[in-house]
Write a protein that holds these residues in place. Structure first.
Motif, PDB file in Angstrom:
ATOM      1  N   LEU A   1     -11.592  15.496 -19.755  1.00 50.75           N
ATOM      2  CA  LEU A   1     -12.813  15.849 -19.020  1.00 50.75           C
ATOM      3  C   LEU A   1     -13.603  16.886 -19.808  1.00 50.75           C
ATOM      4  CD1 LEU A   1     -14.641  16.125 -16.451  1.00 50.75           C
ATOM      5  CD2 LEU A   1     -12.993  17.796 -15.610  1.00 50.75           C
ATOM      6  N   LEU A   2     -14.892  16.593 -19.996  1.00 51.25           N
ATOM      7  CA  LEU A   2     -15.764  17.534 -20.711  1.00 51.25           C
ATOM      8  C   LEU A   2     -16.802  18.084 -19.747  1.00 51.25           C
ATOM      9  CD1 LEU A   2     -16.304  15.639 -23.983  1.00 51.25           C
ATOM     10  CD2 LEU A   2     -16.054  18.099 -23.897  1.00 51.25           C
ATOM     11  N   ILE A   3     -16.927  19.396 -19.713  1.00 53.98           N
ATOM     12  CA  ILE A   3     -17.952  20.019 -18.872  1.00 53.98           C
ATOM     13  C   ILE A   3     -18.983  20.623 -19.818  1.00 53.98           C
ATOM     14  CG2 ILE A   3     -18.390  21.807 -17.125  1.00 53.98           C
ATOM     15  CD1 ILE A   3     -15.583  21.349 -16.055  1.00 53.98           C
ATOM     16  N   LEU A   4     -20.186  20.097 -19.758  1.00 55.27           N
ATOM     17  CA  LEU A   4     -21.226  20.531 -20.696  1.00 55.27           C
ATOM     18  C   LEU A   4     -22.378  21.162 -19.921  1.00 55.27           C
ATOM     19  CD1 LEU A   4     -21.413  17.210 -22.810  1.00 55.27           C
ATOM     20  CD2 LEU A   4     -19.839  19.107 -23.114  1.00 55.27           C
ATOM     21  N   ASP A   5     -22.709  22.392 -20.276  1.00 55.56           N
ATOM     22  CA  ASP A   5     -23.795  23.087 -19.596  1.00 55.56           C
ATOM     23  C   ASP A   5     -25.050  22.994 -20.468  1.00 55.56           C
ATOM     24  OD1 ASP A   5     -25.277  24.638 -17.900  1.00 55.56           O
ATOM     25  OD2 ASP A   5     -24.109  26.459 -18.146  1.00 55.56           O
ATOM     26  N   GLU A   6     -25.970  22.171 -20.057  1.00 59.42           N
ATOM     27  CA  GLU A   6     -27.222  21.930 -20.801  1.00 59.42           C
ATOM     28  C   GLU A   6     -26.970  21.778 -22.300  1.00 59.42           C
ATOM     29  OE1 GLU A   6     -30.539  24.213 -19.520  1.00 59.42           O
ATOM     30  OE2 GLU A   6     -29.716  24.442 -17.512  1.00 59.42           O
ATOM     31  N   PRO A   7     -26.275  20.713 -22.678  1.00 61.74           N
ATOM     32  CA  PRO A   7     -25.858  20.571 -24.082  1.00 61.74           C
ATOM     33  C   PRO A   7     -27.001  20.408 -25.073  1.00 61.74           C
ATOM     34  CG  PRO A   7     -25.390  18.556 -22.856  1.00 61.74           C
ATOM     35  CD  PRO A   7     -25.825  19.571 -21.859  1.00 61.74           C
ATOM     36  N   THR A   8     -28.170  19.969 -24.605  1.00 61.20           N
ATOM     37  CA  THR A   8     -29.266  19.742 -25.570  1.00 61.20           C
ATOM     38  C   THR A   8     -30.346  20.819 -25.469  1.00 61.20           C
ATOM     39  OG1 THR A   8     -30.308  18.294 -23.965  1.00 61.20           O
ATOM     40  CG2 THR A   8     -28.949  17.235 -25.641  1.00 61.20           C
ATOM     41  N   SER A   9     -30.081  21.828 -24.671  1.00 60.76           N
ATOM     42  CA  SER A   9     -31.086  22.874 -24.475  1.00 60.76           C
ATOM     43  C   SER A   9     -31.420  23.578 -25.792  1.00 60.76           C
ATOM     44  CB  SER A   9     -30.539  23.859 -23.445  1.00 60.76           C
ATOM     45  OG  SER A   9     -30.990  25.131 -23.688  1.00 60.76           O
TER      46      SER A   9
ATOM     47  N   PRO B   1      -4.875  28.857 -14.181  1.00 64.73           N
ATOM     48  CA  PRO B   1      -5.384  28.635 -15.549  1.00 64.73           C
ATOM     49  C   PRO B   1      -4.953  27.292 -16.143  1.00 64.73           C
ATOM     50  CG  PRO B   1      -4.417  30.823 -15.349  1.00 64.73           C
ATOM     51  CD  PRO B   1      -4.134  30.120 -14.063  1.00 64.73           C
ATOM     52  N   ILE B   2      -3.795  26.799 -15.735  1.00 61.81           N
ATOM     53  CA  ILE B   2      -3.282  25.545 -16.304  1.00 61.81           C
ATOM     54  C   ILE B   2      -4.194  24.358 -15.963  1.00 61.81           C
ATOM     55  CG2 ILE B   2      -1.704  24.898 -14.381  1.00 61.81           C
ATOM     56  CD1 ILE B   2      -0.859  24.748 -18.154  1.00 61.81           C
ATOM     57  N   ALA B   3      -5.020  24.514 -14.909  1.00 57.80           N
ATOM     58  CA  ALA B   3      -5.964  23.450 -14.536  1.00 57.80           C
ATOM     59  C   ALA B   3      -6.936  23.166 -15.685  1.00 57.80           C
ATOM     60  CB  ALA B   3      -6.731  23.851 -13.286  1.00 57.80           C
ATOM     61  N   ARG B   4      -7.107  24.141 -16.569  1.00 55.81           N
ATOM     62  CA  ARG B   4      -8.087  23.997 -17.642  1.00 55.81           C
ATOM     63  C   ARG B   4      -7.466  23.485 -18.950  1.00 55.81           C
ATOM     64  NH1 ARG B   4      -9.385  28.640 -14.807  1.00 55.81           N
ATOM     65  NH2 ARG B   4      -8.495  30.118 -16.263  1.00 55.81           N
ATOM     66  N   GLN B   5      -6.203  23.084 -18.898  1.00 55.54           N
ATOM     67  CA  GLN B   5      -5.501  22.623 -20.103  1.00 55.54           C
ATOM     68  C   GLN B   5      -6.119  21.325 -20.647  1.00 55.54           C
ATOM     69  OE1 GLN B   5      -2.963  24.238 -21.716  1.00 55.54           O
ATOM     70  NE2 GLN B   5      -2.712  22.619 -23.226  1.00 55.54           N
ATOM     71  N   ARG B   6      -6.622  20.473 -19.758  1.00 51.47           N
ATOM     72  CA  ARG B   6      -7.105  19.156 -20.221  1.00 51.47           C
ATOM     73  C   ARG B   6      -8.624  19.035 -20.163  1.00 51.47           C
ATOM     74  NH1 ARG B   6      -3.652  15.301 -16.625  1.00 51.47           N
ATOM     75  NH2 ARG B   6      -4.888  13.654 -17.602  1.00 51.47           N
ATOM     76  N   ILE B   7      -9.308  20.174 -20.150  1.00 49.92           N
ATOM     77  CA  ILE B   7     -10.774  20.097 -20.144  1.00 49.92           C
ATOM     78  C   ILE B   7     -11.366  20.727 -21.402  1.00 49.92           C
ATOM     79  CG2 ILE B   7     -10.875  20.175 -17.603  1.00 49.92           C
ATOM     80  CD1 ILE B   7     -12.173  23.016 -18.003  1.00 49.92           C
ATOM     81  N   GLY B   8     -12.602  20.344 -21.679  1.00 49.41           N
ATOM     82  CA  GLY B   8     -13.345  20.964 -22.770  1.00 49.41           C
ATOM     83  C   GLY B   8     -14.641  21.471 -22.164  1.00 49.41           C
ATOM     84  N   TYR B   9     -15.083  22.642 -22.604  1.00 49.91           N
ATOM     85  CA  TYR B   9     -16.296  23.220 -22.007  1.00 49.91           C
ATOM     86  C   TYR B   9     -17.269  23.656 -23.097  1.00 49.91           C
ATOM     87  CZ  TYR B   9     -19.227  26.807 -19.778  1.00 49.91           C
ATOM     88  OH  TYR B   9     -20.292  27.569 -19.358  1.00 49.91           O
ATOM     89  N   LEU B  10     -18.499  23.225 -22.943  1.00 46.59           N
ATOM     90  CA  LEU B  10     -19.557  23.666 -23.855  1.00 46.59           C
ATOM     91  C   LEU B  10     -20.548  24.488 -23.058  1.00 46.59           C
ATOM     92  CD1 LEU B  10     -21.111  23.455 -26.629  1.00 46.59           C
ATOM     93  CD2 LEU B  10     -22.340  21.576 -25.590  1.00 46.59           C
ATOM     94  N   PRO B  11     -20.580  25.808 -23.268  1.00 46.56           N
ATOM     95  CA  PRO B  11     -21.558  26.620 -22.537  1.00 46.56           C
ATOM     96  C   PRO B  11     -22.940  26.518 -23.178  1.00 46.56           C
ATOM     97  CG  PRO B  11     -20.121  28.020 -23.836  1.00 46.56           C
ATOM     98  CD  PRO B  11     -19.746  26.609 -24.146  1.00 46.56           C
ATOM     99  N   GLU B  12     -23.916  26.963 -22.417  1.00 46.14           N
ATOM    100  CA  GLU B  12     -25.287  26.938 -22.931  1.00 46.14           C
ATOM    101  C   GLU B  12     -25.475  28.141 -23.871  1.00 46.14           C
ATOM    102  OE1 GLU B  12     -28.084  27.713 -19.886  1.00 46.14           O
ATOM    103  OE2 GLU B  12     -29.804  27.212 -21.124  1.00 46.14           O
ATOM    104  N   LEU B  13     -26.161  27.935 -24.980  1.00 49.10           N
ATOM    105  CA  LEU B  13     -26.539  29.001 -25.906  1.00 49.10           C
ATOM    106  C   LEU B  13     -25.442  30.026 -26.180  1.00 49.10           C
ATOM    107  CD1 LEU B  13     -30.067  29.810 -24.455  1.00 49.10           C
ATOM    108  CD2 LEU B  13     -29.575  28.469 -26.485  1.00 49.10           C
TER     109      LEU B  13
END
Lengths: 265, 250
Positions: B161-169, B78-90
């Motif tokens: 690091l930002l992980i964005l899943d279809e941010p403009t959908s 879980p600590i791998a996700r300390q420095r990431i940001g995630y935007l899921p779709e809908l």
């Protein structure tokens, strides 16, 4: 930051959202107003100038508090994880340094604390009404009654959380948990007597069941307040709290295991 | 330079309920590397394996074979996700909370120091242009505002690091433009952005490099200009159609 504080921080944050949800929803207010109205209407009636009638009033009010608290605990716990999945808020949550154990524990403590806050309001109302009539304040009895009730709700909350992972729909979980809890409260104390009249292997089976289920009826000490009985010995009280903690722990461990096996998609 | 997002021989299989078919391979031996400061577009038709890859990166699904790393730490931790940001779709965030309360909740999850929280909330709400609506419950927000509150929660921990899943959908043209501007500003700040999208024009505008996935396999990866030259196409859309072997109906 030490390991314990580091583990508890996300649990506390998740619990905080559950508590906030409860006081922003109408469920609690509706149940409280209903309980208060019924109690006040009954309290305003003078039956044959009989003072002892106040016992019935207390009994009815405590019964309403028990029903309301069960409704609040079960419905709040049952909707938590399904709502996270349905609204997809579980994804951004689990994408943070949060494990599924944190989510389960956060939801549990949130629901349990929220039920506790509701109980405080209900018991305070009850104490005011009862004290106004009887001019007596058996604080120790109230304390024991409240704490046992609250810990019983802990077991119920953990059971409803487990149901929310196992059953597909929150509505079916609500019904099944409510029926299970009511059955335990009403019938569990008679199971051992019933087992005596049965033949083997049914007797062993019923006995195993009797000793396996959480005996929630042990926590129903309303009579302490209704009949002004002497307080329970503190060691027995402590044992009962421990008993509830063990069962809540077992259900939570099962919830964590089931949640880990479940796909979040 | 070390990759901050890396997959090594990543394979993801799902059990299926169909008779005679035990597993479905969603991702086949995927090797990817994303470097600091890049905006990386992750493309592919529906069912190509993009979401499965993201699910592994975010720890939602364990890889069947191979591994994935964020900052050199296996995503199983879980600590791998300390420095990431995630935007899921809908996503429909907690409707009973305000934007401010939602961000406070996520800040607490990251165990951010109390002294930093208020300042960071102000900063991200200004970035996503929601500072005036910060005390309104999320249920009163439009779709575009909800997407931007999603971006704000993804940025609360100031991720690298930002992980964005279809941010403009599902957003209108203005909403899309605003999200695109935010991505551009994040890029200028030196953040790494890994995002999936079906909007190829948008990808072409903001991405430094892209990877195209089809049937769980990596079909092409590289800079947009290089891919256009390599495949002798006019734009990314043509490259995309060519790599996934799409045949136009006669």
């Amino acid at each position: 930051m030490n390991a314990a504080a580091s583990f508890y921080s996300p649990v506390q944050a998740i619990a905080g959202v559950v508590i906030r949800e409860l006081y922003r929803r109408k469920d609690f207010y509706v149940l409280f107003v209903l309980t208060a109205l019924i109690t006040l209407v009954l309290g305003s009636v003078n039956f044959f100038n009989e003072d002892k009638i106040v016992r019935y009033l207390k009994e009815i009010c405590l019964f309403l508090i028990w029903v309301s608290s069960l409704v609040i605990a079960i419905t709040t716990a049952a909707r938590q994880i399904p709502a996270e999945r349905e609204n997809r808020t579980l994804f951004p949550l689990l994408a943070k340094p949060v494990t599924r154990h944190h989510v389960v524990l956060g939801k549990f403590f949130g629901c349990w604390y929220a039920s506790g806050l509701c109980l405080v309001v209900f018991y305070f109302f009850f104490a005011v009404i009862s004290g106004a009539r009887e001019h007596a304040w058996p604080i120790v009895n109230y304390f024991q009654c409240f704490t046992l009730h609250w810990f019983m709700l802990g077991v119920v909350t953990a059971l409803a959380l487990l149901g929310s992972i196992v059953f597909a729909a929150p509505s079916s979980n609500n019904t099944i948990t409510f029926v299970t809890v009511t059955t335990i409260l009403l019938l569990a104390r008679h199971l051992n007597k019933m087992a005596l009249s049965l033949n083997e292997p049914l007797q062993t089976l019923v006995y195993t069941f009797y000793f396996g289920i959480p005996h929630l009826e042990l926590f129903d000490v309303r009579d302490l307040i209704v009949h002004d009985w002497a307080a329970i010995p503190w060691l027995v009280w402590l044992g009962a709290l421990g008993y509830a903690t063990v069962y809540a722990g077992i259900f939570l461990a099962a919830t964590c295991y089931a949640f880990r096996q479940k796909s979040v998609n | 330079m070390d990759a901050i997002l890396k997959t090594e021989g990543l394979r993801v299989e799902y059990r299926t309920r169909e008779l005679g078919q035990k597993t479905k391979v969603a991702v086949k031996d995927l090797n990817l590397a994303v470097f600091p400061g890049e905006v990386f577009g992750f493309l592919g038709p529906n069912g190509a394996g993009k979401t499965s890859t993201m699910n592994v990166l975010l720890g939602f699904v364990p890889p069947t074979k191979g591994d994935a790393f964020l900052y050199g730490v296996s995503v199983r931790q879980p600590i791998a996700r300390q420095r990431i940001g995630y935007l899921p779709e809908l996503t429909y965030y907690y409707k009973f909370l305000t934007a401010e309360e939602l961000l406070l909740f996520y800040a607490k999850i990251f165990r951010m120091p109390k002294a930093q929280i208020d300042g960071r909330i102000d900063q991200v709400l200004k970035l996503v242009e929601l500072h005036e609506a910060r005390t309104r419950p999320i249920r009163t927000y439009s779709k575009g505002m909800q997407q931007r509150v999603g971006l704000a929660q993804a940025l609360i921990n100031d991720p690298d690091l930002l992980i964005l899943d279809e941010p403009t959908s599902g957003l209108d043209p203005i909403g899309r433009m605003k999200v695109r501007q935010i991505i551009q500003r994040l890029k200028n700040e030196g953040k790494t952005v890994f995002f999936s999208s079906h909007e190829l024009g948008e990808v072409e505008t903001v991405c430094d490099r892209v990877a195209i996935l089809a049937d769980g396999e990596l079909k092409a990866a590289g800079r947009v200009v290089d891919l256009v030259t390599e495949y002798r196409c006019d734009n990314l859309e043509q490259v995309f159609l060519k790599t996934i072997d799409f045949k136009l109906a006669a």
